[in-house]
Scaffold this motif. Structure first.
Motif, PDB file in Angstrom:
ATOM      1  N   VAL A  97       0.860  -1.187   0.000  1.00 33.92           N
ATOM      2  CA  VAL A  97       0.000   0.000   0.000  1.00 33.92           C
ATOM      3  C   VAL A  97       0.894   1.235   0.000  1.00 33.92           C
ATOM      4  O   VAL A  97       1.790   1.376   0.838  1.00 33.92           O
ATOM      5  N   MET A  98       0.660   2.149  -0.951  1.00 33.43           N
ATOM      6  CA  MET A  98       1.510   3.319  -1.132  1.00 33.43           C
ATOM      7  C   MET A  98       0.757   4.596  -0.774  1.00 33.43           C
ATOM      8  O   MET A  98      -0.357   4.829  -1.249  1.00 33.43           O
ATOM      9  N   VAL A  99       1.393   5.427   0.071  1.00 33.31           N
ATOM     10  CA  VAL A  99       0.770   6.661   0.558  1.00 33.31           C
ATOM     11  C   VAL A  99       1.640   7.855   0.157  1.00 33.31           C
ATOM     12  O   VAL A  99       2.824   7.913   0.499  1.00 33.31           O
ATOM     13  N   HIS A 100       1.056   8.797  -0.541  1.00 34.00           N
ATOM     14  CA  HIS A 100       1.773   9.963  -1.064  1.00 34.00           C
ATOM     15  C   HIS A 100       2.079  10.991   0.023  1.00 34.00           C
ATOM     16  O   HIS A 100       1.580  10.930   1.149  1.00 34.00           O
ATOM     17  N   GLY A 101       2.879  11.982  -0.345  1.00 32.69           N
ATOM     18  CA  GLY A 101       3.279  13.023   0.591  1.00 32.69           C
ATOM     19  C   GLY A 101       2.425  14.273   0.505  1.00 32.69           C
ATOM     20  O   GLY A 101       1.399  14.311  -0.190  1.00 32.69           O
ATOM     21  N   TYR A 102       2.873  15.322   1.187  1.00 31.17           N
ATOM     22  CA  TYR A 102       2.129  16.578   1.251  1.00 31.17           C
ATOM     23  C   TYR A 102       2.056  17.236  -0.128  1.00 31.17           C
ATOM     24  O   TYR A 102       3.044  17.326  -0.848  1.00 31.17           O
ATOM     25  N   GLY A 103       0.869  17.705  -0.485  1.00 33.11           N
ATOM     26  CA  GLY A 103       0.679  18.387  -1.752  1.00 33.11           C
ATOM     27  C   GLY A 103       0.753  17.472  -2.957  1.00 33.11           C
ATOM     28  O   GLY A 103       0.740  17.948  -4.096  1.00 33.11           O
ATOM     29  N   ALA A 104       0.823  16.180  -2.733  1.00 34.93           N
ATOM     30  CA  ALA A 104       0.918  15.212  -3.832  1.00 34.93           C
ATOM     31  C   ALA A 104      -0.343  14.350  -3.862  1.00 34.93           C
ATOM     32  O   ALA A 104      -1.308  14.595  -3.133  1.00 34.93           O
ATOM     33  N   SER A 105      -0.322  13.325  -4.693  1.00 33.57           N
ATOM     34  CA  SER A 105      -1.416  12.358  -4.808  1.00 33.57           C
ATOM     35  C   SER A 105      -0.816  11.061  -5.318  1.00 33.57           C
ATOM     36  O   SER A 105       0.359  11.007  -5.689  1.00 33.57           O
ATOM     37  N   GLN A 106      -1.631   9.999  -5.365  1.00 28.69           N
ATOM     38  CA  GLN A 106      -1.073   8.698  -5.712  1.00 28.69           C
ATOM     39  C   GLN A 106      -0.457   8.658  -7.104  1.00 28.69           C
ATOM     40  O   GLN A 106       0.453   7.875  -7.364  1.00 28.69           O
TER      41      GLN A 106
END
Length: 402
Positions: A110-119
Motif C-alpha cells: 500500500v503506497m501513501v503519497h506526501g504533502y501536496g501530492a497524490s497517488q
C-alpha cells in the motif's frame, strides 16, 4: 468599465461557488451532476472530474491493468462525535484508490503519497512494483481525487487522527491485513503514526525520506535560527502560522496557475542523468499536478498543526521510536535536502529490525528522479517476502546502507 468589472466579479464568484460544490461532492454524485460551465470560463479551471480524468490520462502511460474506485469510509470513525467534515450530516466520504493487477499470492504493498501530492506521483513505479506486489495506492483524505471535507482540526492530535482514522476506515472497507505500508515524506509520517496505533496490520514499514522525525529544539540549524530573526523570516513564519499554503498561490493565479505548475515540473524533474521525464510524462504530470493542487483546500491545511516553520514536527516520531513494533526500512535520496540523521537516531531506540538505505542520483522525489534504483531499494527492503529466485539478500549495486 466599472460595470464590466462588477459583472466579471459576480461571474467569478458564481463560478468559484460552483467549483467548490463540485469538489465537495463524491465522485458518484459529481458524475451525475456535471458542471454547466466549460473549463475555459472558470477562474480556477478544475473540479473532481478534472482530477480523475487527469489521473486516468497520466496512468494511461502504464502497461499494467488497474482498477480505480472510490472507497466509502463513512462519515467519521465509529463512536466518534467528530465527523470528517465537522457536520451533523451523515454524508459519506470516499478515498480514491487504484489497485494494480498482480500474480496470485503476491504480497500487498500500500503506497501513501506526501504533502501536496497524490497517488499519481508514483506513476513511474507502478509497472515495476506490480511485477512482485499487489500494489494499491491511495489519495489521502482531503487530497487528490478523494473527498475534500472542510478541514477544521484545531490541534496536532486531532489533525493526526484525521489521517490515521480515515486510513483505518479505508483499510476496513478494503478488508486488508498483513500488508506492507510505504509512505513518502508526509505520507511517511502518517504511515509511521498509523503503524504505531495499528501495528497488527502491518508486515513491513517502508518510509521514503519521511518527514517529522525531529523537532526544532533538537535540530534547528544556526542558519535557520538567524533567518527566522530577519524581517523575511518573521513574515514567512507569520504566513506559516496563518496556514498560508503554496496551493493558495496556484488558486489565486486562476487561469495562469497551470503555466506556473508547468514551469515548476519542467524545472524540478529535469534530470541530467538520462532518466528525466519524457515529453509525454512531463505534460501529463503537469496537468495532473495542477488539478490536484488547485482543487478545494482540505488536507493541505494540516501543515501548521503537524509542523512548525522549517518543517519540524510538533510531535516528533523520534520520541516514539522506543514504541516501534513493525520492522522498518528507511529510503533516502543522496541529494535529498532532508538528512537521514533523524532516522539513525531513532534506530538506536527501536526494538525491531531497522535499516537505512541511500539511493544515488535522487532528491526528495527519489521514485521519480531515479525509479530503477528506487525499485531495487524497495525489493531489497522486502526480500524476506520473496523466494530465492525473485531476489537477493545482497544489497543491490549502487545503493548504500548507513
Amino acid at each position: 468599465m466599472s460595470i464590466h468589472l462588477r459583472r466579471l466579479s459576480n461571474s467569478s464568484s458564481k463560478l468559484l461557488s460552483k467549483m467548490a460544490e463540485e469538489i465537495n461532492s463524491s465522485s458518484t454524485a459529481t458524475a451525475e451532476r456535471r458542471s454547466l460551465w466549460p473549463s475555459v470560463l472558470r477562474w480556477i479551471p478544475t473540479s473532481t472530474d478534472h482530477i480523475i480524468a487527469a489521473e486516468k490520462r497520466l496512468l494511461s502511460l502504464l502497461r499494467t491493468p488497474y482498477h480505480q474506485e472510490q472507497v466509502n469510509i463513512g462519515s467519521g470513525p465509529p463512536g466518534s462525535k467528530t465527523r470528517w467534515f465537522r457536520s451533523g450530516s451523515d454524508e459519506p466520504r470516499f478515498i480514491n484508490t487504484v489497485t494494480f493487477d498482480s500474480k496470485e499470492g503476491s504480497p500487498t504493498l500500500v503506497m501513501v503519497h506526501g504533502y501536496g501530492a497524490s497517488q499519481g506521483f508514483f506513476f513511474r513505479n507502478f509497472d515495476a512494483l506490480a511485477k512482485n506486489f499487489k500494489v494499491i495506492a491511495i489519495d489521502q483524505l482531503g487530497w487528490g481525487g478523494s473527498s475534500r471535507p472542510d478541514f477544521t482540526c484545531k490541534s496536532t492530535e486531532e489533525t493526526e487522527n484525521w489521517f490515521i482514522d480515515s486510513f483505518e476506515e479505508w483499510r476496513k472497507a478494503k478488508n486488508l491485513s498483513n500488508f506492507i505500508l510505504l509512505g513518502h515524506s508526509f505520507g511517511g509520517y502518517v504511515a509511521a503514526k498509523y503503524a504505531l496505533k495499528h501495528p497488527e496490520h502491518i508486515q513491513q514499514l517502508i518510509l521514503v525520506r519521511p518527514a517529522g522525525f525531529s523537532s526544532e529544539t533538537e535540530h534547528m540549524s544556526e542558519r535557520l535560527t538567524q533567518f527566522r530573526a530577519t524581517w523575511k523570516g518573521v513574515i514567512l513564519n507569520h504566513l506559516w502560522e496563518s496556514n498560508f499554503t503554496p496551493q493558495k498561490i496556484i488558486r489565486g493565479l486562476g487561469p495562469w496557475g497551470p503555466d506556473l505548475v508547468r514551469k515548476y515540473t519542467s524545472a524540478r524533474f529535469k534530470n541530467s542523468n538520462g532518466d528525466g521525464l519524457t515529453e509525454d510524462e512531463s505534460r501529463l504530470l503537469t496537468d495532473y499536478v495542477y488539478h490536484t493542487l488547485a482543487a478545494k483546500a482540505s488536507g493541505e491545511l494540516c501543515l501548521k498543526y503537524i509542523f512548525s516553520f522549517g518543517a519540524f514536527a510538533r510531535n516528533p516520531l523520534l520520541h516514539c521510536a522506543s514504541d516501534w513494533k513493525v520492522p522498518t526500512t528507511f529510503i533516502y535520496g543522496v541529494q535529498d535536502w532532508m538528512n537521514y540523521q533523524g532516522a539513525q537516531e531513532a534506530r538506536k531506540h527501536m526494538k525491531v529490525p531497522c535499516e537505512i538505505i541511500r539511493v544515488p542520483q535522487g532528491g526528495h522525489f527519489i521514485f521519480i528522479d531515479n525509479p530503477t534504483a528506487f525499485h531495487s531499494a524497495v525489493f531489497y527492503a522486502c526480500r524476506k517476502f520473496f523466494s530465492a529466485d525473485q531476489g537477493s539478500n545482497s544489497l543491490p549495486e549502487g545503493l548504500e546502507s548507513v
